[in-house]
Design a protein around this motif. Structure first.
Motif, short mmCIF file in Angstrom:
data_model
loop_
_atom_site.label_atom_id
_atom_site.label_comp_id
_atom_site.label_asym_id
_atom_site.label_seq_id
_atom_site.Cartn_x
_atom_site.Cartn_y
_atom_site.Cartn_z
N TYR A 123 0.69 -1.32 -0.56
CA TYR A 123 0.17 0.54 0.03
C TYR A 123 0.98 1.41 0.13
N TYR A 124 0.50 1.99 -1.00
CA TYR A 124 1.58 3.23 -0.84
C TYR A 124 -0.12 5.04 -0.73
N GLU A 125 0.89 5.42 -0.29
CA GLU A 125 -0.95 6.66 0.17
C GLU A 125 -1.03 7.25 -1.27
N ARG A 126 0.45 6.80 -2.13
CA ARG A 126 -0.62 7.81 -3.47
C ARG A 126 -0.12 6.99 -4.96
N PRO A 127 -0.74 6.89 -5.77
CA PRO A 127 -1.16 5.88 -6.52
C PRO A 127 -0.39 5.99 -8.00
N VAL B 117 2.58 4.18 -7.43
CA VAL B 117 4.03 3.59 -7.35
C VAL B 117 4.23 2.36 -7.52
#
Length: 71
Positions: free
Chosen positions: A50-54, A56
């Motif tokens: 999971y990353y906080e920005r799309p 990645v």
């Protein structure tokens, strides 16, 4: 870490699991290793991240470090 690698860490847990078992854990924060795959079956892994920005994605260097290969 030395105690863990030498098998002397009293907090270390050894999980004896059967083939096909789903084991979900926070690998980045958990020292872990797996047994060698034996026989003519391949090990299958699924990595959930999971990353906080799309958008990645791992760089080639990241893939080599994470999976042991780039492809």
């Amino acid at each position: 870490m030395a105690k863990l690698l030498e098998g002397r860490d009293p907090e270390a847990k050894i999980l004896r699991i059967k083939a096909g078992t789903l084991n979900a854990f926070r690998g980045k924060n958990t020292a872990h290793r797996v047994t060698t795959v034996e026989g003519n079956r391949e090990r299958m892994i699924a990595v959930f991240s999971y990353y906080e920005r799309p958008g990645v994605i791992f760089s080639e260097e990241d893939r080599i470090g994470f999976y042991g290969r780039a492809a």
